[in-house]
Write a protein that holds these residues in place. Sequence first.
Motif, mmCIF file in Angstrom:
data_model
loop_
_atom_site.group_PDB
_atom_site.id
_atom_site.type_symbol
_atom_site.label_atom_id
_atom_site.label_comp_id
_atom_site.label_asym_id
_atom_site.label_seq_id
_atom_site.Cartn_x
_atom_site.Cartn_y
_atom_site.Cartn_z
ATOM 1 N N ASN A 1 0.942 -1.121 -0.040
ATOM 2 C CA ASN A 1 -0.272 -0.234 -0.052
ATOM 3 C C ASN A 1 0.690 1.083 0.321
ATOM 4 O OD1 ASN A 1 1.481 -0.190 3.137
ATOM 5 N ND2 ASN A 1 -0.792 -0.524 3.148
ATOM 6 N N THR B 1 -8.279 0.549 1.098
ATOM 7 C CA THR B 1 -7.401 0.167 0.134
ATOM 8 C C THR B 1 -6.238 0.603 0.384
ATOM 9 O OG1 THR B 1 -7.355 2.718 -1.015
ATOM 10 C CG2 THR B 1 -8.483 1.248 -2.459
ATOM 11 N N ARG C 1 -6.079 -4.272 -2.255
ATOM 12 C CA ARG C 1 -6.122 -3.860 -3.089
ATOM 13 C C ARG C 1 -6.539 -3.977 -4.169
ATOM 14 N NH1 ARG C 1 -1.781 -7.137 -6.746
ATOM 15 N NH2 ARG C 1 -1.815 -9.203 -6.044
ATOM 16 N N THR D 1 -0.443 2.550 -9.035
ATOM 17 C CA THR D 1 -1.301 1.688 -8.446
ATOM 18 C C THR D 1 -2.322 0.963 -9.578
ATOM 19 O OG1 THR D 1 -3.242 3.630 -8.851
ATOM 20 C CG2 THR D 1 -2.267 3.395 -6.400
ATOM 21 N N TRP E 1 -0.171 -2.178 -9.518
ATOM 22 C CA TRP E 1 -0.528 -3.089 -8.676
ATOM 23 C C TRP E 1 -1.973 -3.393 -8.824
ATOM 24 C CZ3 TRP E 1 1.576 -6.387 -6.545
ATOM 25 C CH2 TRP E 1 1.144 -6.441 -4.221
ATOM 26 N N THR E 2 -2.749 -2.601 -9.531
ATOM 27 C CA THR E 2 -4.117 -3.014 -9.323
ATOM 28 C C THR E 2 -4.467 -4.448 -10.459
ATOM 29 O OG1 THR E 2 -5.237 -1.522 -8.962
ATOM 30 C CG2 THR E 2 -6.642 -2.826 -10.042
#
Length: 271
Positions: free
Chosen positions: A105, A228, A232, A260, A263-264
């Motif tokens: 995160n 979040t 995630r 992000t 990462w998503t």
Amino acid sequence: MQASTSMPASHISQQGTAAFYRHVLNALNASGIPFLVGGAYAFHHYTGILRDTKDLDLFISRRDFQAISDALQNMGYKTELTYPHWLGKLYFNGDFIDLIFSSGNGVAEVDDDWFRHAPQIDMLGVPIRISPPEEMIWSKSFIMERERFDGADIAHMLRTCAERLDWPRLLQRFDAHWRVLLSHLILFGFIYPDERDLVPAWVMDELLDRLRADTHTPPSEQRMCLGTLLSREQFLPDIEQWGYRDARLAPDGPMSEHETHIWTEAIRHKH
């Protein structure tokens, strides 16, 4: 006998995972670049709980990633910057080592305090330092995915380390995210009702005073979802469908939209 730090990776190809780890640890010691061992090995040191692990977690400063990567590549290893905001990897013959400089995160960035408070131990015959218990609790406290929840790790760390924790420093680590710490401390009292006094009363009083004051303060109008920071994946509907702001994103959080997105996108590869 310790492995030679100048030995190329090809020379240890038949010696197994332990030799790979020992070779890398010796090489990093010789380089003078600071690093810490975390993950299952540090967890075992603090709790005595032994469990299988598929890799070795090394915690490093983000500013040192390239120097470490270059040094290990010169020895014949393959490295990559897997996720620019928190993690790289080192590969060799089917084994790998995670090179960690933050958390998924983006909150628990490895800074100088990680190294300043790190205990020294021997691992595989190599002198190394391990992640401090305060930083392990801090970084693990935010892991609340459907497939992984580190709450039991936090409880076990508290049970074995509470009396030696630097509690003011731990509170400082959580800072504005103090509710996450409070939630784990409340669960600790539920899990170990006969040992709940391991958590100093002043810590609970401090956090409950914050909660009491927060309860009587009008809520924020920012319409932000901090979920979040815990998962995630599970709070993506809040961001993508319900119009909440993502607490990970700058200027409120530590990550960029590009970070992000990467990462998503990785979510689909884990299934």
